[in-house]
Design an enzyme around this catalytic site. Sequence first.
Site, PDB file in Angstrom:
ATOM      1  N   LYS A  48       0.781  -1.116   0.124  1.00  0.00           N
ATOM      2  CA  LYS A  48       0.022   0.118   0.077  1.00  0.00           C
ATOM      3  C   LYS A  48       0.870   1.144   0.012  1.00  0.00           C
ATOM      4  O   LYS A  48       0.554   2.142  -0.746  1.00  0.00           O
ATOM      5  CB  LYS A  48      -0.913   0.057   1.348  1.00  0.00           C
ATOM      6  N   ARG A  97      -9.385   1.011   9.304  1.00  0.00           N
ATOM      7  CA  ARG A  97      -8.849  -0.427   9.435  1.00  0.00           C
ATOM      8  C   ARG A  97      -9.813  -1.232  10.244  1.00  0.00           C
ATOM      9  O   ARG A  97      -9.657  -2.259  10.624  1.00  0.00           O
ATOM     10  CB  ARG A  97      -7.444  -0.281  10.320  1.00  0.00           C
ATOM     11  N   ARG A 102      11.827  -5.559   4.264  1.00  0.00           N
ATOM     12  CA  ARG A 102      11.712  -4.112   4.428  1.00  0.00           C
ATOM     13  C   ARG A 102      12.687  -3.709   5.610  1.00  0.00           C
ATOM     14  O   ARG A 102      13.249  -2.719   5.519  1.00  0.00           O
ATOM     15  CB  ARG A 102      10.248  -3.797   4.794  1.00  0.00           C
ATOM     16  N   ARG A 129      11.760  -0.456  11.597  1.00  0.00           N
ATOM     17  CA  ARG A 129      10.369  -0.323  12.501  1.00  0.00           C
ATOM     18  C   ARG A 129      10.458  -1.354  13.555  1.00  0.00           C
ATOM     19  O   ARG A 129      10.926  -2.610  13.283  1.00  0.00           O
ATOM     20  CB  ARG A 129       9.136  -0.466  11.604  1.00  0.00           C
ATOM     21  N   ARG A 185       0.055  -8.505  13.732  1.00  0.00           N
ATOM     22  CA  ARG A 185      -0.549  -7.423  12.982  1.00  0.00           C
ATOM     23  C   ARG A 185      -1.488  -8.053  11.765  1.00  0.00           C
ATOM     24  O   ARG A 185      -2.787  -7.702  11.426  1.00  0.00           O
ATOM     25  CB  ARG A 185       0.469  -6.597  12.152  1.00  0.00           C
TER      26      ARG A 185
HETATM   27  P1  AMP Z   1       1.096   0.658   9.383  1.00  0.00           P
HETATM   28  O1  AMP Z   1       2.419   1.716   9.125  1.00  0.00           O
HETATM   29  O2  AMP Z   1      -0.036   1.079   8.582  1.00  0.00           O
HETATM   30  O3  AMP Z   1       1.429  -0.738   9.256  1.00  0.00           O
HETATM   31  O4  AMP Z   1       0.657   0.856  10.995  1.00  0.00           O
HETATM   32  C1  AMP Z   1       1.618   0.597  11.833  1.00  0.00           C
HETATM   33  C2  AMP Z   1       0.655   0.432  13.314  1.00  0.00           C
HETATM   34  O5  AMP Z   1      -0.071   1.475  13.539  1.00  0.00           O
HETATM   35  C3  AMP Z   1      -0.505  -0.580  13.093  1.00  0.00           C
HETATM   36  O6  AMP Z   1       0.033  -1.776  13.336  1.00  0.00           O
HETATM   37  C4  AMP Z   1      -1.153  -0.088  14.289  1.00  0.00           C
HETATM   38  O7  AMP Z   1      -0.746  -0.290  15.573  1.00  0.00           O
HETATM   39  C5  AMP Z   1      -1.125   1.441  14.046  1.00  0.00           C
HETATM   40  N1  AMP Z   1      -2.191   1.966  12.986  1.00  0.00           N
HETATM   41  C6  AMP Z   1      -2.098   2.750  11.954  1.00  0.00           C
HETATM   42  N2  AMP Z   1      -3.117   2.769  11.199  1.00  0.00           N
HETATM   43  C7  AMP Z   1      -4.006   2.476  11.989  1.00  0.00           C
HETATM   44  C8  AMP Z   1      -5.505   2.478  12.176  1.00  0.00           C
HETATM   45  N3  AMP Z   1      -5.988   2.987  10.976  1.00  0.00           N
HETATM   46  N4  AMP Z   1      -6.359   2.172  13.203  1.00  0.00           N
HETATM   47  C9  AMP Z   1      -5.660   1.331  14.184  1.00  0.00           C
HETATM   48  N5  AMP Z   1      -4.358   1.552  14.358  1.00  0.00           N
HETATM   49  C10 AMP Z   1      -3.433   2.015  13.352  1.00  0.00           C
END
Ligand code: AMP
Length: 196
Positions: A13, A88, A127, A139, A150
Amino acid sequence: MRLILLGPPGAGKGTQAQRLVEQHGIPQLSTGDMLRAAVQAGTEVGKRAKAVMDAGELVSDAIVNAIVAERIDQPDCAKGFILDGYPRTLVQADAVEAMLAERGIALDTVIELVVDDKALVGRIVKRAEDAKAAGQPVRKDDNPAVFEERLREYYKKTAPLTGYYYAKGKLKTVDGMASIDAVTAEIDKVLAAAAK
Ligand code: AMP
């Protein structure tokens, strides 16, 4: 153009969103990036989100909804935006509907990147390796143990959004296992068709 990119962690994404930013001149709104920035800056939101993110769980709907509501009012979002990693949950999906309705705007398309779960852990590990090699911070949640959580969160809470958007006639699917360029080309086709 107002677009949502859906798909599990590691689906691509973020990579595709960056290309769309260049092509369409609209910003990528990644809630993951915004939350990581808040953690880094040590804000109240960051303090509340950190442990949850490190565990691979989802931050509360109230927190992310508030972050996005504030972000979409900034001038660079006037022409549109790409939501990456948001919504999400079904609660977030309803919230984004309400936010857009309040502002008299609508969502154009939701694109789901369909991927094979088995390939995802490998992508996440890569990554992390790439970030390390580039001297960038790795990360904390890009490792196999947290990744499993996740992915569980994705299937429990986020996967139902495909049905939600399908029912609204907004969902388009793209094969996320193809090469990065092929995925970009497919997304372009979907967007061109949606614009007609
Ligand atoms: P991402 O970078 O999109 O993989 O997000 C990393 C982490 O941020 C996720 O595993 C969640 O802990 C948190 N996070 C990101 N976006 C959301 C969302 N829309 N709702 C809830 N938690 C989020």
